[in-house]
Design a protein around this motif. Structure first.
Motif, PDB file in Angstrom:
ATOM      1  N   GLY A  97      45.393  39.442  31.667  1.00 17.40           N
ATOM      2  CA  GLY A  97      46.724  39.735  32.182  1.00 17.40           C
ATOM      3  C   GLY A  97      47.794  38.890  31.515  1.00 17.40           C
ATOM      4  O   GLY A  97      48.860  39.394  31.138  1.00 17.40           O
ATOM      5  N   TRP A  98      47.522  37.593  31.341  1.00 21.31           N
ATOM      6  CA  TRP A  98      48.479  36.698  30.697  1.00 21.31           C
ATOM      7  C   TRP A  98      48.726  37.114  29.244  1.00 21.31           C
ATOM      8  O   TRP A  98      49.863  37.119  28.773  1.00 21.31           O
ATOM      9  CB  TRP A  98      47.993  35.253  30.746  1.00 21.31           C
ATOM     10  N   TRP A 111      50.765  40.545  28.945  1.00 22.01           N
ATOM     11  CA  TRP A 111      52.163  40.372  29.347  1.00 22.01           C
ATOM     12  C   TRP A 111      52.932  39.546  28.313  1.00 22.01           C
ATOM     13  O   TRP A 111      54.074  39.855  27.976  1.00 22.01           O
ATOM     14  CB  TRP A 111      52.236  39.734  30.721  1.00 22.01           C
ATOM     15  N   THR A 114      46.118  36.897  39.407  1.00 22.01           N
ATOM     16  CA  THR A 114      47.176  36.152  38.719  1.00 22.01           C
ATOM     17  C   THR A 114      46.620  35.038  37.841  1.00 22.01           C
ATOM     18  O   THR A 114      47.375  34.328  37.187  1.00 22.01           O
ATOM     19  CB  THR A 114      48.153  35.530  39.737  1.00 22.01           C
ATOM     20  N   ILE A 135      53.814  41.796  25.332  1.00 24.80           N
ATOM     21  CA  ILE A 135      54.935  42.709  25.624  1.00 24.80           C
ATOM     22  C   ILE A 135      56.270  41.967  25.552  1.00 24.80           C
ATOM     23  O   ILE A 135      57.234  42.434  24.934  1.00 24.80           O
ATOM     24  CB  ILE A 135      54.748  43.354  27.011  1.00 24.80           C
ATOM     25  N   VAL A 136      56.327  40.786  26.158  1.00 27.12           N
ATOM     26  CA  VAL A 136      57.558  39.991  26.149  1.00 27.12           C
ATOM     27  C   VAL A 136      57.932  39.612  24.720  1.00 27.12           C
ATOM     28  O   VAL A 136      59.102  39.665  24.323  1.00 27.12           O
ATOM     29  CB  VAL A 136      57.396  38.728  27.026  1.00 27.12           C
ATOM     30  N   THR A 189      56.740  37.933  36.454  1.00 29.70           N
ATOM     31  CA  THR A 189      55.581  37.552  35.634  1.00 29.70           C
ATOM     32  C   THR A 189      54.266  37.598  36.399  1.00 29.70           C
ATOM     33  O   THR A 189      53.279  38.181  35.934  1.00 29.70           O
ATOM     34  CB  THR A 189      55.802  36.163  35.002  1.00 29.70           C
ATOM     35  N   PHE A 232      48.165  43.745  34.861  1.00 27.05           N
ATOM     36  CA  PHE A 232      47.330  43.874  33.670  1.00 27.05           C
ATOM     37  C   PHE A 232      45.988  43.152  33.803  1.00 27.05           C
ATOM     38  O   PHE A 232      45.096  43.342  32.973  1.00 27.05           O
ATOM     39  CB  PHE A 232      48.074  43.334  32.447  1.00 27.05           C
ATOM     40  N   MET A 283      53.242  41.150  36.966  1.00 30.81           N
ATOM     41  CA  MET A 283      52.784  41.824  35.754  1.00 30.81           C
ATOM     42  C   MET A 283      51.437  41.294  35.283  1.00 30.81           C
ATOM     43  O   MET A 283      50.596  42.054  34.795  1.00 30.81           O
ATOM     44  CB  MET A 283      53.829  41.665  34.647  1.00 30.81           C
ATOM     45  N   VAL A 284      51.211  39.992  35.432  1.00 36.62           N
ATOM     46  CA  VAL A 284      49.906  39.423  35.073  1.00 36.62           C
ATOM     47  C   VAL A 284      48.825  40.030  35.963  1.00 36.62           C
ATOM     48  O   VAL A 284      47.740  40.402  35.479  1.00 36.62           O
ATOM     49  CB  VAL A 284      49.932  37.883  35.205  1.00 36.62           C
TER      50      VAL A 284
END
Length: 462
Positions: free
Chosen positions: A191-192, A195, A186, A198-199, A174, A181, A177-178
């Protein structure tokens, strides 16, 4: 006698396609809710700009408000009677609403602090309530998939294997990935959001597979009709195995929640290496070893003793974490984490099996089979435990002087350490003590024999 047992076992075997599909339910739940449980607190404090004290209060109040949703969904399941069964339809009906709120909870609208807190309450309570709608059926359907205790252990083991895999994947990647994006950050709100979106899409797809490929094959007089609430509650009367498992679920998840939601804090501030958090969280993969060994171990020493072994390993792991934290030793922390995850690997898969046994026990002593209400309190107790764990975390961080994105004082560092090490030990120890009073394993053969006769008579009458 052996031939009869062999035929009965074969009749209660669940096809591998269905076993795997059923396991995807926990994989989907852990992809989404482990992201919420592990990262939402640091998202709120370090990205959305809400204080630790306010977040702790939010977690507690939200859990109290949605505490009734577990029994509510259980009652709804007991009242559901469709061509798809009692539990299966909930994955079809609520997968998309749940996924939407999984995205909203990681969305950062441009609001003042009061508006942010209101938004957090609405979205967090929403994701909690809808999580119950898709998660409770995972446990409530288990007694309907097979009457074989060992097959239930197998199903729960495969489910837990996939659930642990989902948790390991989401907690391990996570932050990466954050940052990917979010242009390397982080704490990026963009970014949050991306992601989480997508999840959420993946989760909806997985739940639809679970719905399509599972079957409620254990049909009884109770399961073929809608049960009145008063009738459902009879299944809880004198159901002491249920009461013990529910208490364990409460204190176990209280400890697990405090540890998981301060993991990033611990490595960011205490160990001065935030990137190490992802590696430590990815070590959940070792829990798969215990998950795979669960059927063999439970056959050898019983379900109760297998879970007790898991609790003891979890406690040993936490004590070693304390040694590693005081010596700033990454190697000791890694060893401690591996031991702890081996322990929790034994625990988590057996909770659902013991609840399925509690459904049988409730029917055995009361004559009422109420899968929904009996298993729904699992969600209630886990959420209440996680809520209290959340308020404990927020309270300790606040009173010890935590300040987001700053070097922490010695007192604040001790507060983070208390959450990460000592609160979980309390939860694991209370669980271990409670297990000493759980004695269903010795009654199982008699109970299943009596229920088989009862079900056969009911089906003849129909």
């Amino acid at each position: 006698m052996k031939a009869h047992a062999s035929r009965d076992l074969g009749k209660n075997m669940v096809p591998w396609k269905e076993r795997f599909s059923y396991s995807l339910s926990d994989f989907a739940c852990n992809l989404s809710f482990q992201m919420v449980g592990t990262y939402l607190m640091i998202f709120y404090t370090d990205t959305f700009g809400i204080s630790a004290a306010a977040v702790g209060t939010l977690f507690f109040v939200a859990r109290i408000i949605d505490a009734i949703d577990g029994p509510f969904w259980g009652i709804m399941i007991d009242h559901t009677h469709t061509r798809w069964g009692k539990s299966r339809p909930y994955w079809l009906w609520f997968a998309i609403p749940f996924a939407i709120f999984c995205v909203l909870v990681f969305t950062t609208p441009n609001l003042g602090i009061t508006g942010k807190i209101i938004w957090a309450y609405i979205t967090y309570i929403g994701v909690d309530v809808l999580y119950s709608a898709v998660n409770i059926p995972i446990t409530s359907i288990l007694p309907s998939l097979t009457t074989s205790s060992q097959e239930r252990v197998t199903l729960s083991t495969i489910r837990q294997f996939m659930g642990t895999a989902g948790a390991t994947i989401i907690t391990g990647i996570t932050l990466t990935m954050v940052a990917f994006f979010g242009n390397g950050s982080t704490t990026s709100s963009r970014g949050w959001f991306i992601w989480a979106l997508i999840v959420a899409i993946i989760v909806v797809f997985l739940f639809w597979i679970v719905f399509k490929n599972t079957k409620e094959r254990v049909q009884t007089k109770s399961s073929k009709q809608s049960l009145p609430i008063k009738e459902s509650l009879r299944a809880l009367k004198r159901n002491w195995p249920w009461a013990i498992v529910i208490f364990i679920n409460f204190v176990y998840w209280m400890g697990m929640q405090t540890r998981s939601q301060v993991t990033v804090y611990f490595f960011k501030y205490n160990m001065h290496n935030a990137g190490l958090a992802s590696f430590i969280l990815s070590l959940q993969a070792v829990a798969l070893i215990a998950v795979v060994l669960t059927p063999l171990t439970s056959r050898a020493i019983g379900k109760r003793n297998t879970m007790l072994l898991g609790m003891i390993l979890a406690i040993v792991g936490q004590l070693l974490l304390n040694v590693g934290a005081h010596n700033m030793s990454v190697s000791i922390i890694v060893i401690a984490t591996i031991i702890g995850y081996l322990g929790t690997g034994y625990v988590s898969g057996l909770i659902a099996v013991m609840l399925a046994d509690a459904v049988d026990y409730g029917e055995w002593i009361s004559g009422v089979r109420a899968e929904g209400i009996v298993t729904s309190f699992s969600s209630f107790s886990a959420k209440l435990g996680m809520g209290i764990g959340g308020v404990i975390t927020g309270w300790i961080l606040s009173t010890t002087g935590y300040v987001a994105n700053q070097a922490q004082s010695a007192t604040a560092l001790r507060g983070i350490e208390t959450n990460y090490i000592w609160v979980p030990i309390i939860g694991f120890a209370l669980s271990a003590i409670s297990l000493l009073f759980y004695r269903v394993d010795g009654l199982e053969d008699k109970m299943q024999s009596d229920l088989s006769i009862k079900h056969a008579k009911e089906n003849e009458q129909d």
